[in-house]
Every structure is written in structure tokens, then in C-alpha cells.
Design a protein around this motif. Structure first.
Motif, mmCIF file in Angstrom:
data_model
loop_
_atom_site.group_PDB
_atom_site.id
_atom_site.type_symbol
_atom_site.label_atom_id
_atom_site.label_comp_id
_atom_site.label_asym_id
_atom_site.label_seq_id
_atom_site.Cartn_x
_atom_site.Cartn_y
_atom_site.Cartn_z
ATOM 1 N N UNK A 101 -2.847 -7.807 2.437
ATOM 2 C CA UNK A 101 -1.251 -8.551 2.565
ATOM 3 C C UNK A 101 -0.606 -7.129 2.848
ATOM 4 N N UNK A 102 0.515 -7.072 3.796
ATOM 5 C CA UNK A 102 0.841 -5.806 4.211
ATOM 6 C C UNK A 102 2.693 -6.537 3.557
ATOM 7 N N UNK A 103 3.226 -5.298 2.620
ATOM 8 C CA UNK A 103 4.186 -6.309 2.083
ATOM 9 C C UNK A 103 5.600 -5.353 2.750
ATOM 10 N N UNK A 104 5.077 -4.455 3.386
ATOM 11 C CA UNK A 104 6.331 -3.999 4.375
ATOM 12 C C UNK A 104 6.724 -5.493 6.021
ATOM 13 N N UNK A 105 6.134 -5.756 5.609
ATOM 14 C CA UNK A 105 6.371 -6.903 6.808
ATOM 15 C C UNK A 105 7.211 -7.923 6.573
ATOM 16 N N UNK A 106 7.412 -7.605 4.731
ATOM 17 C CA UNK A 106 7.883 -9.289 3.930
ATOM 18 C C UNK A 106 9.254 -9.061 3.541
ATOM 19 N N UNK A 107 9.498 -7.633 3.967
ATOM 20 C CA UNK A 107 11.093 -7.263 4.122
ATOM 21 C C UNK A 107 11.565 -6.410 4.412
ATOM 22 N N UNK A 108 13.004 -6.471 4.330
ATOM 23 C CA UNK A 108 13.614 -5.421 5.372
ATOM 24 C C UNK A 108 14.828 -4.358 4.329
ATOM 25 N N UNK A 136 6.163 -2.721 -6.668
ATOM 26 C CA UNK A 136 6.179 -3.392 -5.519
ATOM 27 C C UNK A 136 6.687 -2.512 -4.286
ATOM 28 N N UNK A 137 8.026 -1.432 -4.551
ATOM 29 C CA UNK A 137 8.633 -0.912 -3.725
ATOM 30 C C UNK A 137 8.097 -0.109 -3.252
ATOM 31 N N UNK A 138 6.947 0.360 -3.852
ATOM 32 C CA UNK A 138 5.505 1.545 -3.653
ATOM 33 C C UNK A 138 4.444 1.247 -2.993
ATOM 34 N N UNK A 139 4.699 -0.148 -3.241
ATOM 35 C CA UNK A 139 3.404 -0.587 -2.273
ATOM 36 C C UNK A 139 2.868 -1.192 -1.070
ATOM 37 N N UNK A 140 2.272 -0.298 -0.508
ATOM 38 C CA UNK A 140 2.000 -0.881 1.495
ATOM 39 C C UNK A 140 1.625 -2.002 1.332
ATOM 40 N N UNK A 141 0.061 -2.121 0.832
ATOM 41 C CA UNK A 141 -0.710 -2.821 1.327
ATOM 42 C C UNK A 141 -1.304 -3.471 0.037
ATOM 43 N N UNK A 142 -2.477 -4.705 -0.023
ATOM 44 C CA UNK A 142 -2.763 -4.783 -1.063
ATOM 45 C C UNK A 142 -4.234 -5.789 -0.244
ATOM 46 N N UNK A 143 -5.610 -5.409 -0.513
ATOM 47 C CA UNK A 143 -6.635 -6.171 0.665
ATOM 48 C C UNK A 143 -7.709 -6.436 -0.349
ATOM 49 N N UNK A 144 -8.298 -7.250 -0.354
ATOM 50 C CA UNK A 144 -8.701 -8.750 -1.317
ATOM 51 C C UNK A 144 -10.188 -8.661 -0.893
ATOM 52 N N UNK A 145 -10.954 -9.086 -1.302
ATOM 53 C CA UNK A 145 -12.270 -9.041 -0.857
ATOM 54 C C UNK A 145 -12.697 -9.968 -1.386
ATOM 55 N N UNK A 146 -14.021 -10.913 -1.377
ATOM 56 C CA UNK A 146 -14.638 -11.328 -2.580
ATOM 57 C C UNK A 146 -15.051 -13.136 -2.260
ATOM 58 N N UNK A 147 -14.415 -13.013 -3.791
ATOM 59 C CA UNK A 147 -14.338 -14.822 -3.751
ATOM 60 C C UNK A 147 -12.621 -15.477 -3.336
#
Length: 524
Positions: free
Chosen positions: A115-122, A99-110
């Protein structure tokens, strides 16, 4: 191409890798020079593109780990396309521990989500951590409708609904904690998953048309080795078990860190508890397990064995607990018969349309006390026996809310749970005989010697006098109060007693108990 500078080739390869999951791997197979460039260019692996139809989950999982390894410590982004919501967890599982390296997750389809993970934490609050996974089991046709209902209800209440897969905890914390929510129509096979490092897991059957098979639930738990809290809420559907399933029984799941377990509204209590190893379990909550209809209560996965003779001669006398002991716990001691006889107990019977083996305790309750839910009492009691017998956990808290057992199961549990400090039971049919077991026996031995808190709520079969007599005798033994009383050195005094909503417990009984307990008594 041989004359192009390496920097330009890296830019071209980076553009190419944005088209499909296997592109970087394929380019590395063209020639030795390209493979060397790719192996030494971690930024080629910063975008991971996956779907649930091009490759098998096994290959996709290996590709994900390949990208994670070759991107070294660089941040990465994930772009996935799914044709079914059931694919979401298997596709995302490899990345959840990074999670510390994960910048974003884009989900499409069903499902559509960004998600922009940097918006969730300080970042000043330390490394982010994914603590909890909530799984809802729903019919695919019901998923969007339920999501709309949740948003509508939240809007009416003035709340902001968090409908995403990843959500921050709303309470104020100094650490960056997230939880994950997914809606599935079935639990994924462990063969499609990387190990899940969540410490809290909640699974809820929210559909009346779909339910989780207990063996599928147990197999899923094998990929959650670090669980500390687990809650399962069923739909009271009878588990569907076929003869061919018996050839592939579920594993005994080792959960070495599990501290708290909740089972709610399920008919699979016995099967689940019989396949868990929880050596550090401290809290067990059994909720809304009582039913008044007939359903199979045996564990169908036990190996069958032929009938064996049982010596009907009673044992040598009282045990160290001061009771005679059979396989079911303390019973009244009967003088030995002049000669032993051999009787054959059945070793198996039919359930689920299958021959099922019997365990010690599966025989009828010799106490024959009344119950409105005899089938579920049997299943709950035998499941609890199996869990305690295998795990021998340091259980501190047992709460039974509209969940009951047979008298013989209470007797067994009381004699095998020395560490219990809190016992709370709600809406039980337990008889006066069970209450008397909490009093010292004729030798002064006290069951549940660590018990500090006892709550009896809406127990309509309990007599008021039985409650008063048992608690008076226990208090005299544990407090050393009363004429000629001698404190039991092995048992702790009660610190909190609640008797609430018990019909046969009158105001007169309350006054009697108040004289015994003083401020330790609660009647509300």
C-alpha cells in the motif's frame, strides 16, 4: 568505533534497524554514546518491521508506540509478516491514528499486499482520515475463495474491485476519507489492540461454520470508543455459552457518541442490547431477527437472586398516561382486591444449560396475542427494554424489519420512548391491540407524542379497521380535526403514513384513511 563520525554511525544503525523490530532498542543498550545517538536520530525509526511470531502482541504494541514516538513527526513505513490473517488488525492498530505520516505498508506471509498511501488522497484536501472499519468473519479456507468470487463478479459487472485492506471512498468528496476492510476468523482480544478511532464499524459473519460469541463482540467494542455508526450482521447461530463463561461476564460497553445501531440476523440480540450504554443513540434498526424455532432467550450474565414475594394487589389506579402500570407497561386497570396476597414469582430458570436470572418483563405475555416467532419476540423485546432503560437515549428512528416483539413489549416501549419521530415496521405479527395503543387513551394522552412518520408494511395480522380507527383517533387529537375535537398540545401531527401490503387493509380502508390523511397517506 569510538572514532567513527556520528553521521556514519547513524547510517550503520539505520541499515541495522531494517533487520528486526528490536534492533534500535538493542543498539541503544550497548553504551551511553550509542543510546544518545539513537535517541536523537528520529530517522532510525522511520521503518518499522514486525511479525506475529517473534514477539507477543503486547510487546509488539509497545515497540510500535516506541518507534512512533522516537520518529517524531517524520513519515514512516511499516513492513509486517503474518502467519495468520487474524494478526493483521492487532499489528496495524497502533499506526491507524497516524495516517498523515504513514507513507507505505507492506504485508507478507498469509496475505500479500503493498500500500502506498500517497496514492489515495490529495494533500490539498486536508489531512487523510480513516473513517470506517469493515470486518468479515470467515473460515480461513473460505477467505481466498470469497476474494476470487468478488473479483470475478466485479469483472462480470464491469466494476473495478478494490481488494486491498485500505480503500478510498468512491464517492466524490472534498476530504481524504479511507475505509479499512479485513477478513478474520475471530475478533481479536482488546488486550492485543490499541484504541481504534473509527466512527463507523461493520461486522459480518460470512461463514456458516464460524460465529462470534456475544461476549467477544462486546469486549471488542470497548476499544472503539468513538463509534457513531455500528452494524452487526450475524448468521443466526445459537450463541455458545458455557457455565465457566458466567464467571467472566462481558462489560457494559460505553459508546457515548453512537448515533445509529443496526442488528441483523442474530440470536444474540438480547445479550448485545443488554450490555450497551448509548446515551446519544438516535436511530435503531432491528432487521431479520424473527425465527420460528426455540432458542435460549434469557440473559445468562444476570446475577442470580432468591425468589421474593410480590404484592398481587393492583396499583392505586391510572398513571399519568391514563393506563394502569405494571413493570411491563400499560394494562387494563382492575379494581383493587379486598386483601393483598403474597405470591412467589420465580427469580430464575434454566437456559444455555445454566440457571439464568429473570428480569421484569420475562413473565409470559398476559395479552396472549398470536406470534409465529415467540422466542425471538421475547428476546428482542427484553433487549430493547434493557437498552432504553439503561441509556435513556433521544431515540428518533426505530425500524423493525422482520423483527418483532410481544404485545407487552410494544406497550412498554411506547410508554418509555417519548422522543421517537419515525416508526417503521415490516412483516410484523403485531396485533390490533398494538395499533390501538397509538390512539389517545381515555384521558386524551397520546403515546409516542413526537411521532411524525408511521410505516406499516406487510403486517398481515393487523385489521384494516383497527388501522383506520387508531389513526383517525390520533389525527383528531393531534390535528384538532373532527367534530368536537380538541388538539393535544403535547403531541405532534402525523406527517407521513404508509400502509403497504397489509392483507386485511382493503381498498375501502384505503379510501377511509385517505379522507382522514389526504396527501399524507402512501399506499405504495
Amino acid at each position: 568505533m569510538d572514532y567513527l563520525p556520528t553521521e556514519l554511525l547513524v547510517d550503520i544503525f539505520t541499515w541495522c534497524t531494517h533487520s528486526a523490530a528490536l534492533t534500535a532498542i538493542t543498539l541503544g543498550e550497548v553504551c551511553r554514546q550509542w543510546k544518545d545517538i539513537i535517541d536523537h536520530s528520529p530517522r532510525l525509526f522511520q521503518l518499522i518491521i514486525l511479525d506475529d511470531y517473534s514477539l507477543s502482541f503486547d510487546v509488539t504494541n509497545r515497540v510500535s508506540h516506541y518507534y512512533l514516538g522516537h520518529s517524531h513527526n517524520l513519515p514512516f513505513d511499516v513492513d509486517i509478516t503474518i502467519t495468520s490473517r487474524d494478526s493483521l488488525l492487532p499489528l496495524l492498530a497502533p499506526f491507524l491514528n497516524h495516517l498523515s505520516r504513514w507513507r507505505s505498508c507492506t504485508i507478507g506471509g498469509a496475505r500479500e499486499e503493498a500500500v502506498r498511501f500517497g496514492e489515495f488522497w490529495n494533500r490539498e484536501n486536508g489531512e487523510p482520515k480513516l473513517e470506517e472499519l469493515d470486518i468479515g468473519i470467515l473460515d480461513p479456507l473460505e477467505m481466498d475463495e470469497m476474494a476470487d468470487q468478488m473479483r470475478h463478479q466485479a469483472a462480470e459487472e464491469g466494476d473495478i474491485v478494490q481488494s486491498g485492506t485500505f480503500k478510498p471512498y468512491t464517492i466524490s468528496l472534498t476530504s481524504n476519507l479511507l475505509f479499512m476492510t479485513v477478513m478474520l476468523s475471530q475478533l481479536p482480544s482488546p488486550l492485543t489492540l490499541s484504541p481504534l478511532r473509527f466512527v463507523t464499524l461493520s461486522i459480518t459473519e460470512s461463514s456458516m461454520t464460524l460465529n462470534i460469541r456475544p461476549d467477544d463482540l462486546l469486549r471488542f467494542l470497548t476499544v472503539c470508543p468513538e463509534l457513531e455508526f455500528f452494524s452487526f450482521t450475524g448468521s443466526m447461530s445459537e450463541p455458545l455459552i458455557k457455565p465457566e463463561d458466567i464467571r467472566h461476564p462481558p462489560p457494559v460497553v460505553n459508546l457515548p457518541r453512537l448515533r445509529s445501531l443496526v442488528l441483523h440476523s442474530t440470536l444474540s440480540t438480547r445479550i448485545i442490547l443488554s450490555h450497551l450504554y448509548t446515551p446519544t443513540l438516535r436511530e435503531l434498526y432491528l432487521e431479520h431477527l424473527n425465527v420460528d424455532f426455540v432458542f435460549p432467550v434469557l440473559n445468562p450474565y444476570l446475577p442470580l437472586s432468591p425468589p421474593s414475594p410480590v404484592d398481587s394487589t393492583p396499583g392505586p389506579g391510572p398513571s399519568s398516561h391514563g393506563h394502569g402500570m405494571d413493570e411491563d407497561g400499560p394494562v387494563e386497570v382492575v379494581p383493587p382486591s379486598p386483601a393483598p396476597t403474597e405470591i412467589f414469582f420465580p427469580s430464575h430458570t434454566s437456559a444455555f444449560g445454566i440457571n439464568c436470572a429473570l428480569e421484569d418483563g420475562d413473565s409470559e405475555d398476559e395479552f396472549q396475542d398470536f406470534s409465529q416467532s415467540p422466542q425471538s419476540d421475547h428476546a428482542t423485546g427484553m433487549g430493547l427494554r434493557s437498552l432504553l432503560r439503561r441509556s435513556m437515549p433521544p431515540l428518533r428512528v426505530l425500524e423493525m424489519d422482520y423483527a418483532d416483539m410481544r404485545t407487552k413489549d410494544f406497550a412498554w416501549m411506547f410508554s418509555h420512548t417519548q422522543s421517537l419521530t419515525e416508526f417503521r415496521i415490516v412483516a410484523s405479527d403485531m396485533a390490533d391491540r398494538v395499533m390501538h395503543m397509538l390512539a389517545p387513551d381515555s384521558d386524551g394522552t397520546v403515546f409516542l407524542p413526537r411521532l411524525k412518520s408511521l410505516e406499516l408494511i406487510n403486517c398481515q395480522r393487523l385489521g384494516g379497521s383497527a388501522i383506520v380507527e387508531a389513526i383517525r383517533a390520533r389525527v383528531q387529537a393531534t390535528d384538532g380535526s373532527g367534530i368536537g375535537a380538541r388538539r393535544s398540545a403535547d403531541a405532534l401531527p402525523l406527517e407521513d403514513v404508509a400502509v403497504v401490503g397489509c392483507t386485511n387493509f382493503t381498498g375501502h380502508h384505503g379510501l377511509e384513511l385517505a379522507e382522514i390523511l389526504g396527501e399524507r397517506l402512501r399506499l405504495h
